[in-house]
Design an enzyme around this catalytic site. Structure first.
Site: not given
Ligand code: 13P
Length: 255
Positions: A9, A11, A95, A97, A167, A173, A212
């Site tokens: 992803n 982003k 997601h 976010e 997740e 992150g 992560s």
């Molecule tokens: P990270 O791997 O940067 O923690 O992000 C995970 C994520 O949100 C994947 O959709």
């Protein structure tokens, strides 16, 4: 037999040069890797460029969001048919976010799920609890609620051929991944929750872990029986690290 799926992803990252460099790096690094599905979800702006760069590559194309509407006066949105038209197959929905910054509800996400299924695309349904919910012991209740939004409106059969990404929001992150045992317990809970309605559907559904994941911790996560690959954020922006994660998933399911 379930195959793992490792999906990147990206982003809100990248530009034309980066898309070109990263995909050529991945095409090289992943040559000959077998037993693990691989997908990338670049920003929607670069899907066409990514599709061209992925010609003859086993890496599938994905996207990070979809609108519930198919066409019309919905400024700024992208439809399932448009994603399909440019060759995207795995579409991330729900997601954290988007749940947080765009206030997407469980009901809206369930609608997105239905629209994707209707278009013949694969929903990658993200679920997971916040840190406060985790500390309050609400992890299972939150995951059940997020799954039930689809289960109770579309039935267990809707989960045939789809991907769930667990997740935990506190792991995204932050560099603080869930431990393999913590993640496995939640993955098993999710699978069992679906199995209460349909054991066969539950047995085939891919449940990715996300939060992560990196080239150091991937192998021990993938050694868990209910962890079927990963949804990778930060580490998916580096071809070498992402390739290590993919190879770890392929190796875990062969061994
Ligand atoms: P990270 O791997 O940067 O923690 O992000 C995970 C994520 O949100 C994947 O959709």
């Amino acid at each position: 037999m379930r195959h793992p799926l490792v999906m990147g992803n990206w982003k809100l990252n990248g530009n034309k040069q980066m898309v070109s460099d990263l995909i050529s790096g991945l095409n090289g690094a992943l040559q000959g890797v077998d037993g693990c599905g691989v997908a990338i979800a670049p920003p929607v702006m670069y899907l066409e460029q990514a599709r061209e760069a992925l010609a003859n590559s086993p890496i599938a194309l994905g996207a990070q969001n979809v609108d519930v509407n198919l066409s019309g006066a919905f400024t700024g949105e992208v439809s399932a048919e448009m994603l399909k038209d440019v060759g995207a197959q795995y579409i991330i929905i729900g997601h954290s976010e988007r749940r947080t910054y765009h206030h997407e509800s469980d009901a809206l996400i369930a609608q997105k799920f239905a629209v994707l299924k209707q278009a013949g695309l694969v929903p990658v349904l993200c679920i997971g609890e916040t840190e406060a919910e985790n500390e309050a012991g609400e992890t299972e209740a939150v995951c059940a609620r997020q799954i039930d939004a689809v289960l109770n409106t579309q039935g267990a059969a809707a989960f045939n051929g789809v991907v769930i990404a667990y997740e935990p929001v506190w792991a995204i992150g932050t560099g603080k991944s869930a431990t393999p045992a913590q993640a496995q317990a939640v993955h098993k809970f999710i699978r069992d929750h679906i199995a209460k309605q349909d054991a066969q559907v539950a047995a085939q559904v891919i449940i990715q872990y996300g939060g992560s994941v990196n080239d150091k911790n991937a192998a021990e996560l993938f050694a868990q029986p209910d962890i079927d690959g990963a949804l990778v954020g930060g580490a998916s922006l580096k071809a070498d690290a992402f390739a290590v994660i993919v190879k770890a998933a392929a190796a875990a399911k062969q061994g």
